[in-house]
Scaffold this motif. Structure first.
Motif, short mmCIF file in Angstrom:
data_model
loop_
_atom_site.label_atom_id
_atom_site.label_comp_id
_atom_site.label_asym_id
_atom_site.label_seq_id
_atom_site.Cartn_x
_atom_site.Cartn_y
_atom_site.Cartn_z
N THR A 298 -7.85 11.18 -13.08
CA THR A 298 -8.73 11.39 -11.94
C THR A 298 -8.94 10.03 -11.29
OG1 THR A 298 -9.89 13.26 -12.93
CG2 THR A 298 -11.06 12.02 -11.22
N ILE B 171 -10.35 12.49 -6.54
CA ILE B 171 -9.28 13.47 -6.52
C ILE B 171 -8.73 13.58 -7.94
CG2 ILE B 171 -7.59 11.75 -5.75
CD1 ILE B 171 -6.16 14.06 -4.24
N ARG C 8 -5.27 17.65 -7.85
CA ARG C 8 -5.55 17.42 -6.42
C ARG C 8 -6.80 18.14 -5.92
NH1 ARG C 8 -1.31 14.41 -4.48
NH2 ARG C 8 0.58 14.56 -5.75
N THR D 280 -10.47 17.86 -4.74
CA THR D 280 -11.15 16.74 -4.11
C THR D 280 -12.66 16.95 -4.08
OG1 THR D 280 -10.79 17.70 -1.92
CG2 THR D 280 -9.17 16.09 -2.68
N SER E 232 -6.65 10.88 -0.91
CA SER E 232 -5.34 11.45 -1.22
C SER E 232 -4.66 10.55 -2.25
CB SER E 232 -4.48 11.58 0.04
OG SER E 232 -4.25 10.31 0.62
#
Length: 120
Positions: free
Chosen positions: A33, A51, A55, A57, A70
């Motif tokens: 993470t 994130i 993936r 968020t 990202s």
């Protein structure tokens, strides 16, 4: 030992944009993470965004809708796109990584930080 190096900070006018980068080395980045935190003078460190390895968020309330986190696992790099910047976004921004899949758990590795200054 994972090492993190931030870049992309600088001085920008209110309403402008910046993109921060965080390059990782010395370990496997893919399953971590990764997150951004910030600290302004005289204030406590604040969670900005995270994130997960899948993936997912997460964002702090003060940046929702303006910042985007990202990651590029192939490059061992993560990014923070910051739009509609405000003077109150001025802070040192640090990236961090954690072996946990829960973004609320403590982070294991930290970068040295990059200064972001937003002028009014």
């Amino acid at each position: 030992q994972v090492q993190l190096v931030e870049s992309g900070g600088g001085l920008v006018q209110a309403g402008g944009s910046l993109r921060l980068s965080c390059a990782a080395s010395g370990g496997t980045f893919r399953a971590h993470t990764v997150a951004w935190f910030r600290q302004a003078p005289g204030k406590e460190r604040e969670f900005v965004a995270a994130i997960t390895w899948t993936r997912g968020t997460y964002y702090g309330d003060s940046v929702k809708g303006r910042f985007t986190i990202s990651r590029d696992n192939a490059k061992n790099t993560m990014y923070l796109q910051m739009n509609s910047l405000k003077p109150e976004d001025t802070a040192v921004y640090n990236c961090a990584t954690s072996l946990s899949h829960n973004h609320r758990d403590p982070y294991d590795y930290w970068g040295q930080g990059t200064q972001v200054t937003v002028s009014s």
